[in-house]
Write a protein that holds these residues in place. Structure first.
Motif, PDB file in Angstrom:
ATOM      1  N   CYS A   1       1.131  -1.587  -0.155  1.00 16.51           N
ATOM      2  CA  CYS A   1       0.294  -0.154  -0.187  1.00 16.51           C
ATOM      3  C   CYS A   1       0.590   1.165   0.090  1.00 16.51           C
ATOM      4  N   ASN A   2       0.251   2.209  -0.844  1.00 19.80           N
ATOM      5  CA  ASN A   2       1.007   3.524  -0.268  1.00 19.80           C
ATOM      6  C   ASN A   2       0.260   4.629   0.515  1.00 19.80           C
ATOM      7  N   GLY A   3      -0.030   4.208   1.589  1.00 19.49           N
ATOM      8  CA  GLY A   3      -0.303   4.998   2.611  1.00 19.49           C
ATOM      9  C   GLY A   3      -1.453   5.337   3.376  1.00 19.49           C
ATOM     10  N   VAL A   4      -1.705   4.968   4.694  1.00 16.12           N
ATOM     11  CA  VAL A   4      -3.139   5.040   5.675  1.00 16.12           C
ATOM     12  C   VAL A   4      -4.409   5.143   4.733  1.00 16.12           C
ATOM     13  N   GLU A   5      -4.403   5.436   3.952  1.00 15.75           N
ATOM     14  CA  GLU A   5      -5.676   5.690   2.981  1.00 15.75           C
ATOM     15  C   GLU A   5      -5.422   4.699   1.685  1.00 15.75           C
ATOM     16  N   ASP A   6      -5.338   3.802   1.522  1.00 12.96           N
ATOM     17  CA  ASP A   6      -5.396   2.292   0.733  1.00 12.96           C
ATOM     18  C   ASP A   6      -5.546   1.334   2.025  1.00 12.96           C
ATOM     19  N   LEU A   7      -5.116   1.642   2.910  1.00 18.08           N
ATOM     20  CA  LEU A   7      -5.712   0.902   4.170  1.00 18.08           C
ATOM     21  C   LEU A   7      -7.187   0.053   4.480  1.00 18.08           C
ATOM     22  N   ALA A   8      -7.407  -0.891   4.518  1.00 22.71           N
ATOM     23  CA  ALA A   8      -8.669  -1.612   4.702  1.00 22.71           C
ATOM     24  C   ALA A   8      -9.595  -1.439   6.765  1.00 22.71           C
ATOM     25  N   VAL A   9     -10.691  -0.389   6.856  1.00 23.71           N
ATOM     26  CA  VAL A   9     -10.821  -0.543   8.276  1.00 23.71           C
ATOM     27  C   VAL A   9     -10.045  -1.937   8.945  1.00 23.71           C
ATOM     28  N   GLY A  10      -9.380  -1.465   9.904  1.00 24.48           N
ATOM     29  CA  GLY A  10      -8.991  -2.411  11.227  1.00 24.48           C
ATOM     30  C   GLY A  10      -7.459  -3.029  10.824  1.00 24.48           C
ATOM     31  N   ASP A  11      -7.264  -3.136   9.543  1.00 21.02           N
ATOM     32  CA  ASP A  11      -5.236  -3.303   8.941  1.00 21.02           C
ATOM     33  C   ASP A  11      -4.602  -2.227   9.987  1.00 21.02           C
ATOM     34  N   SER A  12      -3.653  -2.881   9.721  1.00 21.84           N
ATOM     35  CA  SER A  12      -1.528  -1.806   9.942  1.00 21.84           C
ATOM     36  C   SER A  12      -1.764  -2.146   9.009  1.00 21.84           C
ATOM     37  N   MET A  13      -0.393  -0.914   9.812  1.00 16.06           N
ATOM     38  CA  MET A  13       0.096  -0.593   8.410  1.00 16.06           C
ATOM     39  C   MET A  13       2.193  -0.371   8.778  1.00 16.06           C
ATOM     40  N   VAL A  14       3.102  -0.813   8.069  1.00 15.87           N
ATOM     41  CA  VAL A  14       4.483  -1.188   7.913  1.00 15.87           C
ATOM     42  C   VAL A  14       4.453  -0.943   6.708  1.00 15.87           C
ATOM     43  N   ILE A  15       6.365   0.039   6.879  1.00 16.17           N
ATOM     44  CA  ILE A  15       7.249   0.406   5.972  1.00 16.17           C
ATOM     45  C   ILE A  15       8.158  -0.194   6.729  1.00 16.17           C
ATOM     46  N   VAL A  16       8.657  -0.264   5.088  1.00 20.72           N
ATOM     47  CA  VAL A  16      10.164  -1.106   5.114  1.00 20.72           C
ATOM     48  C   VAL A  16      10.520  -0.590   4.673  1.00 20.72           C
ATOM     49  N   PRO A  17      11.800   0.090   4.759  1.00 25.08           N
ATOM     50  CA  PRO A  17      12.456   1.114   4.391  1.00 25.08           C
ATOM     51  C   PRO A  17      13.463   0.900   3.464  1.00 25.08           C
ATOM     52  N   THR A  18      13.914   1.965   2.495  1.00 29.83           N
ATOM     53  CA  THR A  18      14.937   1.540   1.836  1.00 29.83           C
ATOM     54  C   THR A  18      16.258   1.338   2.355  1.00 29.83           C
ATOM     55  N   ALA A  19      15.989  -0.029   1.559  1.00 30.07           N
ATOM     56  CA  ALA A  19      17.609  -0.847   2.249  1.00 30.07           C
ATOM     57  C   ALA A  19      17.643  -1.869   1.080  1.00 30.07           C
ATOM     58  N   TYR A  20      19.175  -2.270   1.315  1.00 33.11           N
ATOM     59  CA  TYR A  20      19.732  -3.417   0.401  1.00 33.11           C
ATOM     60  C   TYR A  20      19.419  -4.879   0.708  1.00 33.11           C
ATOM     61  N   PHE A  21      17.970  -5.148   0.103  1.00 38.57           N
ATOM     62  CA  PHE A  21      17.970  -6.762   0.702  1.00 38.57           C
ATOM     63  C   PHE A  21      18.781  -7.883  -0.874  1.00 38.57           C
ATOM     64  N   ALA A  22      18.611  -8.690  -0.408  1.00 40.04           N
ATOM     65  CA  ALA A  22      18.885 -10.068  -1.319  1.00 40.04           C
ATOM     66  C   ALA A  22      18.078 -10.771  -1.133  1.00 40.04           C
ATOM     67  N   HIS A  23      17.277 -11.254  -2.990  1.00 42.62           N
ATOM     68  CA  HIS A  23      15.771 -11.239  -2.867  1.00 42.62           C
ATOM     69  C   HIS A  23      16.778 -12.948  -4.151  1.00 42.62           C
ATOM     70  N   PHE A  24      15.632 -13.334  -2.812  1.00 44.76           N
ATOM     71  CA  PHE A  24      15.747 -14.761  -3.603  1.00 44.76           C
ATOM     72  C   PHE A  24      14.369 -15.674  -4.591  1.00 44.76           C
ATOM     73  N   THR A  25      14.148 -16.086  -4.824  1.00 45.10           N
ATOM     74  CA  THR A  25      13.300 -17.381  -6.019  1.00 45.10           C
ATOM     75  C   THR A  25      13.318 -18.534  -6.201  1.00 45.10           C
ATOM     76  N   ASN A  26      12.219 -18.480  -6.179  1.00 40.95           N
ATOM     77  CA  ASN A  26      12.204 -19.870  -6.573  1.00 40.95           C
ATOM     78  C   ASN A  26      12.793 -20.989  -7.369  1.00 40.95           C
ATOM     79  N   GLY A  27      13.833 -22.065  -7.305  1.00 43.54           N
ATOM     80  CA  GLY A  27      14.586 -23.021  -7.578  1.00 43.54           C
ATOM     81  C   GLY A  27      13.306 -23.974  -8.927  1.00 43.54           C
ATOM     82  N   ALA A  28      14.488 -23.584 -10.306  1.00 40.25           N
ATOM     83  CA  ALA A  28      13.556 -24.375 -11.320  1.00 40.25           C
ATOM     84  C   ALA A  28      12.980 -26.026 -10.393  1.00 40.25           C
ATOM     85  N   ASP A  29      13.063 -26.499  -9.977  1.00 34.67           N
ATOM     86  CA  ASP A  29      12.822 -28.139  -8.916  1.00 34.67           C
ATOM     87  C   ASP A  29      12.639 -27.695  -8.081  1.00 34.67           C
ATOM     88  N   ALA A  30      11.948 -26.910  -7.455  1.00 38.43           N
ATOM     89  CA  ALA A  30      11.581 -26.215  -5.790  1.00 38.43           C
ATOM     90  C   ALA A  30      10.522 -27.281  -5.583  1.00 38.43           C
TER      91      ALA A  30
END
Length: 141
Positions: A68-97
């Motif tokens: 979501c882009n901000g609190v205006e996108d939240l459904a009633v009763g939902d909470s929001m956290v911000i994932v900060p700008t940072a470096y991440f290791a991006h893992f995806t499924n292997g072909a034989d997973a």
């Protein structure tokens, strides 16, 4: 196993909070997590995003929901956290997973044990697409 290091710009994750849930395949496959993911999908959301956050005083929590882009996108009763700008290791499924969730978490564990990544232990994100494929973003130090 392969992964790439990405700079991810901050984004919000809105949804339902599960306190006491630490990152990993076991937690993500737990009955509570599956139930909560099903509740999110019942809203018509296809891509379920789980953001794991840690508070020094309280411990781990997971927010199971959607991007979501901000609190205006939240459904009633939902909470929001911000994932900060940072470096991440991006893992995806292997072909034989077998289980896509277990596969990406296992890849991350191996990469950490081999010293290929240094985890920040906060701000990890798992994204499960409608077909079950999973992407895992592990925040790096």
């Amino acid at each position: 196993m392969s992964f790439e290091v990405l700079k991810v710009h901050s984004f919000g994750v809105g949804g339902l909070v599960l306190p006491g849930v630490s990152p990993g395949a076991t937690a993500q496959r737990s009955e509570l997590m599956v139930f909560t993911g099903d509740r999110i999908r019942a809203r018509g959301i296809d891509e379920v995003v789980v953001a794991y956050v840690r508070n020094a005083e309280v411990g781990w929590s997971a927010v199971v929901g959607y991007r979501c882009n901000g609190v205006e996108d939240l459904a009633v009763g939902d909470s929001m956290v911000i994932v900060p700008t940072a470096y991440f290791a991006h893992f995806t499924n292997g072909a034989d997973a077998g289980d896509p969730v277990e596969d990406v978490w296992e890849q991350a564990e191996i990469a950490e044990k081999e010293g290929r990544i240094e985890r920040a232990y906060g701000g990890d994100v798992a994204i499960t697409r409608p077909n079950g494929e999973t992407d895992l973003l592990i925040r790096l130090v």
